[in-house]
Design a protein around this motif. Structure first.
Motif, PDB file in Angstrom:
ATOM      1  N   ARG A 186      51.684  28.059  -3.669  1.00  0.00           N
ATOM      2  CA  ARG A 186      50.424  27.945  -4.403  1.00  0.00           C
ATOM      3  C   ARG A 186      49.890  29.331  -4.766  1.00  0.00           C
ATOM      4  NH1 ARG A 186      50.174  24.023  -0.302  1.00  0.00           N
ATOM      5  NH2 ARG A 186      49.622  21.903  -0.954  1.00  0.00           N
ATOM      6  N   GLU A 187      49.909  30.244  -3.797  1.00  0.00           N
ATOM      7  CA  GLU A 187      49.368  31.578  -4.036  1.00  0.00           C
ATOM      8  C   GLU A 187      50.156  32.314  -5.114  1.00  0.00           C
ATOM      9  OE1 GLU A 187      49.493  33.337  -0.202  1.00  0.00           O
ATOM     10  OE2 GLU A 187      47.607  32.409   0.486  1.00  0.00           O
ATOM     11  N   ALA A 188      51.469  32.131  -5.128  1.00  0.00           N
ATOM     12  CA  ALA A 188      52.279  32.778  -6.166  1.00  0.00           C
ATOM     13  C   ALA A 188      51.930  32.228  -7.539  1.00  0.00           C
ATOM     14  CB  ALA A 188      53.764  32.559  -5.873  1.00  0.00           C
ATOM     15  N   SER A 189      51.681  30.928  -7.604  1.00  0.00           N
ATOM     16  CA  SER A 189      51.305  30.324  -8.889  1.00  0.00           C
ATOM     17  C   SER A 189      49.937  30.819  -9.344  1.00  0.00           C
ATOM     18  CB  SER A 189      51.310  28.801  -8.751  1.00  0.00           C
ATOM     19  OG  SER A 189      50.912  28.185  -9.949  1.00  0.00           O
ATOM     20  N   TYR A 190      48.982  30.883  -8.404  1.00  0.00           N
ATOM     21  CA  TYR A 190      47.644  31.369  -8.766  1.00  0.00           C
ATOM     22  C   TYR A 190      47.700  32.837  -9.201  1.00  0.00           C
ATOM     23  CZ  TYR A 190      46.140  27.166  -6.253  1.00  0.00           C
ATOM     24  OH  TYR A 190      45.965  25.878  -5.826  1.00  0.00           O
ATOM     25  N   ALA A 191      48.561  33.618  -8.563  1.00  0.00           N
ATOM     26  CA  ALA A 191      48.670  35.033  -8.914  1.00  0.00           C
ATOM     27  C   ALA A 191      49.174  35.230 -10.338  1.00  0.00           C
ATOM     28  CB  ALA A 191      49.590  35.744  -7.929  1.00  0.00           C
ATOM     29  N   LEU A 192      49.923  34.266 -10.838  1.00  0.00           N
ATOM     30  CA  LEU A 192      50.422  34.331 -12.212  1.00  0.00           C
ATOM     31  C   LEU A 192      49.433  33.758 -13.219  1.00  0.00           C
ATOM     32  CD1 LEU A 192      54.129  33.270 -11.591  1.00  0.00           C
ATOM     33  CD2 LEU A 192      53.260  35.573 -12.038  1.00  0.00           C
ATOM     34  N   GLY A 193      48.271  33.345 -12.747  1.00  0.00           N
ATOM     35  CA  GLY A 193      47.244  32.826 -13.639  1.00  0.00           C
ATOM     36  C   GLY A 193      47.384  31.359 -13.976  1.00  0.00           C
ATOM     37  N   VAL A 194      48.196  30.614 -13.225  1.00  0.00           N
ATOM     38  CA  VAL A 194      48.376  29.184 -13.475  1.00  0.00           C
ATOM     39  C   VAL A 194      47.176  28.428 -12.921  1.00  0.00           C
ATOM     40  CG1 VAL A 194      49.861  27.189 -13.085  1.00  0.00           C
ATOM     41  CG2 VAL A 194      50.862  29.470 -13.348  1.00  0.00           C
ATOM     42  N   LYS A 202      53.176  20.885 -11.247  1.00  0.00           N
ATOM     43  CA  LYS A 202      54.462  21.539 -11.475  1.00  0.00           C
ATOM     44  C   LYS A 202      55.105  22.113 -10.220  1.00  0.00           C
ATOM     45  CE  LYS A 202      54.562  20.884 -15.931  1.00  0.00           C
ATOM     46  NZ  LYS A 202      55.608  20.022 -16.562  1.00  0.00           N
ATOM     47  N   ILE A 203      54.316  22.363  -9.181  1.00  0.00           N
ATOM     48  CA  ILE A 203      54.862  23.008  -7.991  1.00  0.00           C
ATOM     49  C   ILE A 203      54.651  22.157  -6.739  1.00  0.00           C
ATOM     50  CG2 ILE A 203      54.665  25.020  -6.478  1.00  0.00           C
ATOM     51  CD1 ILE A 203      53.967  26.667  -8.920  1.00  0.00           C
ATOM     52  N   VAL A 204      53.402  21.788  -6.460  1.00  0.00           N
ATOM     53  CA  VAL A 204      53.093  21.111  -5.203  1.00  0.00           C
ATOM     54  C   VAL A 204      53.713  19.718  -5.154  1.00  0.00           C
ATOM     55  CG1 VAL A 204      51.254  20.293  -3.709  1.00  0.00           C
ATOM     56  CG2 VAL A 204      50.972  22.444  -4.953  1.00  0.00           C
ATOM     57  N   LEU A 205      53.468  18.903  -6.174  1.00  0.00           N
ATOM     58  CA  LEU A 205      54.008  17.548  -6.174  1.00  0.00           C
ATOM     59  C   LEU A 205      55.536  17.517  -6.190  1.00  0.00           C
ATOM     60  CD1 LEU A 205      51.547  15.529  -8.450  1.00  0.00           C
ATOM     61  CD2 LEU A 205      51.850  15.385  -5.978  1.00  0.00           C
ATOM     62  N   PRO A 206      56.214  18.299  -7.034  1.00  0.00           N
ATOM     63  CA  PRO A 206      57.682  18.289  -6.964  1.00  0.00           C
ATOM     64  C   PRO A 206      58.225  18.717  -5.607  1.00  0.00           C
ATOM     65  CG  PRO A 206      56.962  19.243  -9.039  1.00  0.00           C
ATOM     66  CD  PRO A 206      55.737  19.067  -8.210  1.00  0.00           C
TER      67      PRO A 206
END
Length: 310
Positions: A186-194, A202-206
Motif C-alpha cells: 500500500r505504501e509503495a502505491s501511495y508513494a507513486l501517487g496512486v 489493483k493491489i490489495v484485492l488481487p
C-alpha cells in the motif's frame, strides 16, 4: 576465524533438551494425536454411512435427470433433479446478493473505517449476525416480506434469509485476507501517487483474492445445507419449479425432510431417497470445497523479486 554460529552446539554452551521437556513434548504429541483420531472417528463413520446407504439411489442416471413429480413415498422411481436445481438457484441468488455486500463491508472496515464510531458499530453488527441462528433469520424475513409486505412464500425469500447468514462469514474472511496483505504494498502505491480506491482494486484485492474467493465458496457451501429457512419461507414441491419468485420449490434439505415425514426409517423407498438426497448434498458441498481449493491456488499471488543473495 569461525563465527559463533559455525561452532558446534556444545561449544556454544548448549547442553541439550532436558528429560522433563522431552517428556512434556511426547505427552503433548500423544494428546494431540488422540484428539485428531477422536475427531476423525465420527467424521469417517458419518461419511461411510451416507455413502453406503445413499449410493444405491444416486448411481442411477434417473436420479440426476428426473424429479419426483407424480411420485408417492411408496412408489419407486424419480430422482432429485428438482431438488438440486432448487438448491443451486437459491444458493446463486444468495451469493449474488451477499458477495458484493460482504466484500464492500470488509473493504470499508479495513481500509476506511479505522477507529471511527461507524466502523466499530459495523463490526459489532457483523459479530451479532455471525451468531444469529438460521431459524431467527427465517422468521425475520417471514415477518418482513410475507406478514408485513404480503409477498408470497418463495425461494427468493429463502435466499434473503441465507443472505443474513452468509454476509458475516464473507465479511470476516475478506477482512482477514485484507489484513495479511503487506502494508509495504500500500505504501509503495501511495508513494507513486496512486489514489486509495485504485490501490485497493489493483493491489490489495488481487493480493488477497485467493483467500477471499475461498471464503466465499466455503460460506456458500455452509448456507446451502440450511433447513430452517426452507421450512418457514417456502413449501416443498416434488415437481420442477424454475421460478424463484413464486410457488413451492424443491431443495435437497427439503427433500430429506419430506422423505422423513413420508416414512423414512419404516419404509425402504423413502429411506433410500432420504440417504440419496443426503449424499447428493454432501457431494455438492464437496465439489464447492474442491473448487475453493483449486481457485485458491490459481489466484494465489505470484510474488516476484530477487532473493537476498542478489
Amino acid at each position: 576465524m569461525t563465527s559463533l554460529l559455525d561452532r558446534p552446539l556444545k561449544a556454544r554452551g548448549f547442553t541439550g533438551v532436558s528429560r522433563r521437556r522431552r517428556a512434556a513434548d511426547a505427552v503433548a504429541t500423544v494428546l494431540v494425536t488422540c484428539a485428531v483420531a477422536v475427531a476423525l472417528v465420527p467424521l469417517i463413520w458419518l461419511l461411510y454411512s451416507v455413502v453406503a446407504k445413499g449410493f444405491g439411489a444416486v448411481k442411477s442416471t434417473v436420479w440426476w435427470t428426473h424429479s419426483q413429480a407424480d411420485m408417492t413415498a411408496f412408489i419407486a422411481g424419480g430422482g432429485a433433479y428438482h431438488a438440486i436445481v432448487g438448491t443451486v438457484l437459491q444458493g446463486l441468488v444468495c451469493a449474488a446478493i451477499s458477495i458484493p455486500i460482504g466484500v464492500f463491508v470488509a473493504i470499508y472496515l479495513v481500509e476506511y473505517a479505522g477507529d471511527s464510531a461507524m466502523g466499530k458499530l459495523t463490526s459489532f453488527m457483523v459479530d451479532i449476525l455471525t451468531g444469529v441462528p438460521s431459524i431467527v433469520a427465517a422468521l425475520f424475513i417471514y415477518a418482513l416480506l410475507i406478514a408485513t409486505l404480503g409477498l408470497p412464500r418463495s425461494g427468493f425469500a429463502v435466499s434473503l434469509a441465507l443472505v443474513l447468514l452468509m454476509i458475516p462469514v464473507i465479511v470476516r474472511t475478506t477482512e482477514e485476507m485484507l489484513h495479511i496483505v503487506p502494508v509495504e504494498l500500500r505504501e509503495a502505491s501511495y508513494a507513486l501517487g496512486v489514489p486509495n480506491w485504485r490501490t485497493i482494486t489493483k493491489i490489495v484485492l488481487p493480493a488477497g483474492m485467493s483467500g477471499i474467493i475461498t471464503g466465499i465458496l466455503l460460506a456458500l457451501a455452509r448456507v446451502m445445507g440450511e433447513t430452517a429457512p426452507l421450512l418457514v419461507l417456502v413449501g416443498y414441491s416434488q415437481a420442477m419449479n424454475f421460478n424463484i419468485f413464486g410457488g413451492f420449490m424443491g431443495s435437497l434439505p427439503g427433500m430429506m425432510y419430506d422423505q422423513t415425514s413420508a416414512g423414512a426409517g419404516t419404509s425402504v423407498i423413502p429411506t433410500n431417497r432420504l440417504w440419496g438426497a443426503a449424499l447428493t448434498l454432501i457431494t455438492l458441498i464437496a465439489v464447492i470445497n474442491l473448487v475453493a481449493r483449486v481457485v485458491s491456488r490459481v489466484f494465489a499471488p505470484k510474488w516476484s523479486g530477487r532473493n537476498s543473495d542478489g
